[in-house]
Design a protein around this motif. Sequence first.
Motif, PDB file in Angstrom:
ATOM      1  N   GLY A 148       0.809  -1.222   0.000  1.00 22.60           N
ATOM      2  CA  GLY A 148       0.000   0.000   0.000  1.00 22.60           C
ATOM      3  C   GLY A 148       0.834   1.260   0.000  1.00 22.60           C
ATOM      4  O   GLY A 148       0.372   2.322  -0.407  1.00 22.60           O
TER       5      GLY A 148
ATOM      6  N   LYS B 171      -7.668  -4.492  -4.130  1.00 23.10           N
ATOM      7  CA  LYS B 171      -7.426  -3.262  -4.867  1.00 23.10           C
ATOM      8  C   LYS B 171      -8.742  -2.908  -5.563  1.00 23.10           C
ATOM      9  O   LYS B 171      -9.237  -3.691  -6.390  1.00 23.10           O
ATOM     10  CB  LYS B 171      -6.315  -3.439  -5.903  1.00 23.10           C
ATOM     11  CG  LYS B 171      -4.983  -3.868  -5.313  1.00 23.10           C
ATOM     12  CD  LYS B 171      -4.287  -2.757  -4.567  1.00 23.10           C
ATOM     13  CE  LYS B 171      -2.901  -3.210  -4.091  1.00 23.10           C
ATOM     14  NZ  LYS B 171      -2.147  -2.135  -3.441  1.00 23.10           N
TER      15      LYS B 171
ATOM     16  N   THR C 219      -6.523   0.667  -1.715  1.00 20.86           N
ATOM     17  CA  THR C 219      -6.132  -0.605  -1.124  1.00 20.86           C
ATOM     18  C   THR C 219      -6.907  -0.822   0.168  1.00 20.86           C
ATOM     19  O   THR C 219      -6.907   0.037   1.054  1.00 20.86           O
ATOM     20  CB  THR C 219      -4.621  -0.628  -0.821  1.00 20.86           C
ATOM     21  OG1 THR C 219      -3.893  -0.430  -2.043  1.00 20.86           O
ATOM     22  CG2 THR C 219      -4.204  -1.957  -0.216  1.00 20.86           C
TER      23      THR C 219
END
Length: 322
Positions: A50, A194, A219
């Motif tokens: 992330g 995602k 994310t």
Amino acid sequence: MLGSKPEICVLGAGVVGLSTALAILEDVPSVNVTVVADKFLSQTLSYGAGGFFRPEENIGPDRETIKRWAKCSYDRYSDLAINDPAFLKNNLVETIVTSSVRPLNDNERNALFPERFKYGIFWTTIITDPRYYMPYLQQKIENHGGTIHQRTIDSFESLLEWKYFDLIVNCTGLEASKLTDDHRLTPIRGQTFKVKAPWIRHFYFADGAYILPGRDYVTLGGIKDYGNSNMAISELDRKSIWTRCVELVPSLEKAQVEFEWVGLRPQRQPVRVEMEKLCLFNNETTNIVHNYGHGGHGVTLSWGTAKDAASMVCRSLFKSKL
């Protein structure tokens, strides 16, 4: 040293390896740097991260070192975000990002999370999207004269049998457990969604769930499964992540899932950044600088540990001149 310049090999091409290679090229005079790895860019663990800057104190070796590594990385990312056209309650955060950390007042907290939380903090931080940052690092390495070589290495001896290097920098993450017999390394399995959710403009972090807006995707995550090396998508984890994130931000219910991701974070306590002299074949010794074990903090700490590793490389090569 066979040529006019020392030959340096950086093993590993995750965010730590690429950062270290670039730091060496920038900081150490007159060296050749070769990055050797079996996986690059989208094949690496780092590519799915992330990229959220949130340092923790409990990953050692001590608070001041972690603070220095994190601040070095934060300053680097801040500078890139401001100046490079390629880039569009936590006490440690508060000592690094001092200008933006403040408590949420009652009205703000209740407007965001009605009657759910008794306390919250707000701060401005950086999300360094590895899908853009890692190609940037690799291009910078090549621009500085570094070379990239895809090759599977199963031992330091096999590396030196293939090609002579004056010094090896070990940034191999979990693979370091095999190369160095380091039993402190532990995989921490992570799983994320995602999703397409362009209305999400802020990050959220609560009750083990996180929501991180990136350039192309948001994310969603919140899994830390210590010692689990299973790379398959877990239905249980999928349900847990989705439920917790939607409870935190209900509008995510309508988000479009683009893909799911599983990765194994290389956790070591403490993160290993040190130089070691190894006796390999023919009783010859080789200096190896280790830089691995960042766990879920690879992006957060990578530039800070890279700068320390580069300094160790410089001292090892030119100690007679220092």
